[in-house]
Write a protein that holds these residues in place. Structure first.
Motif, PDB file in Angstrom:
ATOM      1  N   GLN A   1      34.158  45.182  41.776  1.00  0.00           N
ATOM      2  CA  GLN A   1      35.169  45.416  40.749  1.00  0.00           C
ATOM      3  C   GLN A   1      35.562  44.111  40.066  1.00  0.00           C
ATOM      4  O   GLN A   1      35.766  44.071  38.845  1.00  0.00           O
ATOM      5  CB  GLN A   1      36.396  46.082  41.374  1.00  0.00           C
ATOM      6  CG  GLN A   1      36.143  47.492  41.868  1.00  0.00           C
ATOM      7  CD  GLN A   1      37.351  48.100  42.560  1.00  0.00           C
ATOM      8  OE1 GLN A   1      38.300  47.390  42.922  1.00  0.00           O
ATOM      9  NE2 GLN A   1      37.330  49.403  42.768  1.00  0.00           N
TER      10      GLN A   1
ATOM     11  N   GLU B   1      32.878  43.171  37.629  1.00  0.00           N
ATOM     12  CA  GLU B   1      32.966  44.013  36.426  1.00  0.00           C
ATOM     13  C   GLU B   1      34.067  43.524  35.492  1.00  0.00           C
ATOM     14  O   GLU B   1      33.887  43.502  34.262  1.00  0.00           O
ATOM     15  CB  GLU B   1      33.217  45.463  36.842  1.00  0.00           C
ATOM     16  CG  GLU B   1      33.266  46.431  35.676  1.00  0.00           C
ATOM     17  CD  GLU B   1      33.519  47.861  36.112  1.00  0.00           C
ATOM     18  OE1 GLU B   1      33.685  48.730  35.225  1.00  0.00           O
ATOM     19  OE2 GLU B   1      33.559  48.115  37.336  1.00  0.00           O
ATOM     20  N   TYR B   2      35.205  43.153  36.070  1.00  0.00           N
ATOM     21  CA  TYR B   2      36.317  42.660  35.240  1.00  0.00           C
ATOM     22  C   TYR B   2      35.925  41.339  34.574  1.00  0.00           C
ATOM     23  O   TYR B   2      36.189  41.118  33.378  1.00  0.00           O
ATOM     24  CB  TYR B   2      37.559  42.479  36.108  1.00  0.00           C
ATOM     25  CG  TYR B   2      38.863  42.520  35.353  1.00  0.00           C
ATOM     26  CD1 TYR B   2      39.797  43.519  35.593  1.00  0.00           C
ATOM     27  CD2 TYR B   2      39.182  41.561  34.403  1.00  0.00           C
ATOM     28  CE1 TYR B   2      41.014  43.561  34.902  1.00  0.00           C
ATOM     29  CE2 TYR B   2      40.375  41.592  33.711  1.00  0.00           C
ATOM     30  CZ  TYR B   2      41.293  42.590  33.971  1.00  0.00           C
ATOM     31  OH  TYR B   2      42.479  42.623  33.272  1.00  0.00           O
TER      32      TYR B   2
ATOM     33  N   ARG C   1      41.292  50.746  34.277  1.00  0.00           N
ATOM     34  CA  ARG C   1      40.648  51.321  35.454  1.00  0.00           C
ATOM     35  C   ARG C   1      40.865  50.500  36.713  1.00  0.00           C
ATOM     36  O   ARG C   1      41.012  51.051  37.809  1.00  0.00           O
ATOM     37  CB  ARG C   1      39.148  51.480  35.203  1.00  0.00           C
ATOM     38  CG  ARG C   1      38.799  52.535  34.165  1.00  0.00           C
ATOM     39  CD  ARG C   1      37.303  52.747  34.048  1.00  0.00           C
ATOM     40  NE  ARG C   1      36.611  51.597  33.480  1.00  0.00           N
ATOM     41  CZ  ARG C   1      35.891  50.740  34.179  1.00  0.00           C
ATOM     42  NH1 ARG C   1      35.779  50.871  35.491  1.00  0.00           N
ATOM     43  NH2 ARG C   1      35.287  49.720  33.584  1.00  0.00           N
ATOM     44  N   LEU C   2      40.866  49.183  36.579  1.00  0.00           N
ATOM     45  CA  LEU C   2      40.862  48.313  37.758  1.00  0.00           C
ATOM     46  C   LEU C   2      42.119  47.467  37.906  1.00  0.00           C
ATOM     47  O   LEU C   2      42.245  46.737  38.888  1.00  0.00           O
ATOM     48  CB  LEU C   2      39.644  47.375  37.707  1.00  0.00           C
ATOM     49  CG  LEU C   2      38.276  48.039  37.555  1.00  0.00           C
ATOM     50  CD1 LEU C   2      37.189  46.981  37.452  1.00  0.00           C
ATOM     51  CD2 LEU C   2      37.998  48.977  38.716  1.00  0.00           C
TER      52      LEU C   2
ATOM     53  N   GLU D   1      44.130  48.018  41.165  1.00  0.00           N
ATOM     54  CA  GLU D   1      43.398  47.574  42.350  1.00  0.00           C
ATOM     55  C   GLU D   1      43.372  46.045  42.444  1.00  0.00           C
ATOM     56  O   GLU D   1      43.487  45.483  43.543  1.00  0.00           O
ATOM     57  CB  GLU D   1      41.975  48.121  42.315  1.00  0.00           C
ATOM     58  CG  GLU D   1      41.176  47.878  43.579  1.00  0.00           C
ATOM     59  CD  GLU D   1      41.607  48.757  44.729  1.00  0.00           C
ATOM     60  OE1 GLU D   1      41.287  48.401  45.875  1.00  0.00           O
ATOM     61  OE2 GLU D   1      42.267  49.774  44.477  1.00  0.00           O
TER      62      GLU D   1
ATOM     63  N   ALA E   1      40.059  39.840  43.934  1.00  0.00           N
ATOM     64  CA  ALA E   1      38.806  40.503  44.296  1.00  0.00           C
ATOM     65  C   ALA E   1      38.120  39.818  45.475  1.00  0.00           C
ATOM     66  O   ALA E   1      37.055  40.280  45.913  1.00  0.00           O
ATOM     67  CB  ALA E   1      37.857  40.543  43.104  1.00  0.00           C
TER      68      ALA E   1
END
Length: 358
Positions: free
Chosen positions: A29, A32-33, A75-76, A79, A128
């Motif tokens: 994740q 991806e960010y 989306r993230l 998290e 992360a």
């Protein structure tokens, strides 16, 4: 006695594998960010140069980059705990077109925004847990793509724009921005060298067969763009605007290429780790199932108890008949074959029976 320690061992192994899977998914994740932040850094550099050239409208690439990060954060963000920092950064980006004052004020506003962008990189990297990856190749790649690469782009952009500000500024303004220009030149050299070192270390210690070839081409293109922009900035002399414009375009292209290479390689390495962990989970489940089946099979087999004969004993003989023999009146035997007791009879020639036989 077998199932209890086996269950404890299985729970420990299963928990370790599950934790590693969760950590790996969290790192994916983060990658991806970060891949969405790379276009933002590049477009902010372009917007800074445009604003200093007198263009008030933000470039179209900036709007697209902002929308890309906003979608990923939607989306993230929860998290990775980036929602608040991204919201504040987006507000600053939206206000860039409203900055008033001279070129120095415009430049400082963009510096604030790019600094906040680098801080967002750090937040993603920390939350992360990319900085704590156990594999050396991924550790060096995340350092390159989340620290060295954006820092290089920001400092190269500042160096180029400051060179033109210094050339056009009066003595008072030049005294203010000349130290920033010198610091940017040194920062560019340092960040590019660190980027090269981290990528080389990743290549030296990786299991990926494609990492080396892909990174060599991408890194060479990026370094050539930095060198061209440095020549155009011409520290200590008059900058060459045409050379810098060409170099800046080349740098943005090489940045997108290199960032894409690094993030794809990191994603592939993390996917390989997930596949390996999935195999470990299958092995753990199979081992637990085998242990249960073996114990169940053992319980169905009758066990020999302590003191039990291994072979059946011979049938026990009945009381020994001492008087077995032919029956008849002459032998005073009963119909059952036993001698009838001779009560009252006296035979002087016979010895008296012992008490045990009577």
């Amino acid at each position: 006695m077998i199932l209890v320690p086996a269950a404890i061992l299985f729970a420990s192994v299963w928990g370790t594998i599950s934790d590693k899977r969760d950590d790996t998914r969290l790192e994916k994740q983060g990658v991806e960010y970060i891949s969405a932040l790379a276009p933002l850094v590049s477009s902010l550099a372009e917007a800074q140069s445009s604003a200093l050239a007198g263009v008030t409208a933000a470039p179209g690439s900036l709007s697209a980059a902002v929308n890309g990060v906003a979608a990923v954060d939607q989306r993230l963000g929860d998290e990775l705990s980036t929602r608040d920092r991204w919201t504040g950064l987006k507000q600053k980006i939206d206000q860039l077109g409203k900055v008033t004052g001279g070129p120095v004020a415009v430049f400082q506003a963009h510096v604030e925004v790019t600094d906040l962008t680098l801080e967002l990189y750090d937040t993603v990297r920390d939350n992360a847990e990319l900085a704590r990856d156990p594999d050396n190749d991924i550790s060096h790649l995340q350092e390159a793509v989340a620290v060295d690469l954006p820092e290089s782009v920001v400092q190269v952009s500042r160096m180029g724009d400051l060179s033109q500000l210094v050339a056009r500024a009066d003595d008072k303004a030049r005294a203010q921005i000349a130290p920033q220009f010198g610091a940017a030149v040194q920062a560019v050299d340092s960040s590019v060298n660190e980027l090269t070192d981290n990528l080389q270390a990743a290549v030296d210690d990786t299991s990926s067969v494609s990492l080396s070839g892909n990174l060599v081409n991408g890194l060479d293109s990026f370094r050539r763009g930095v060198e061209s922009l440095t020549r155009g900035a011409n520290p200590g002399g008059a900058p060459n605007a045409a050379t810098m414009a060409t170099a800046q375009s080349q740098l943005q292209t090489s940045l997108a290429n290199l960032s894409g290479i690094v993030t794809r390689e990191m994603t592939a390495l993390l996917d390989d780790r997930l596949d390996s962990l999935d195999n470990d989970m299958i092995v753990a489940l199979a081992s637990a199932a085998a242990a249960v089946l073996l114990v169940a099979a053992a319980m169905m087999v009758p066990l020999t108890g302590r003191g039990q004969r291994l072979f059946p004993a011979a049938p026990e003989a009945g009381p020994r008949d001492l008087n077995v023999g032919p029956t008849g009146p002459e032998t005073d035997r009963t119909e059952a074959g036993h001698r009838a007791p001779a009560y009252g009879e006296v035979n002087p020639t016979r010895r008296e029976r012992s008490g045990a036989l009577r």
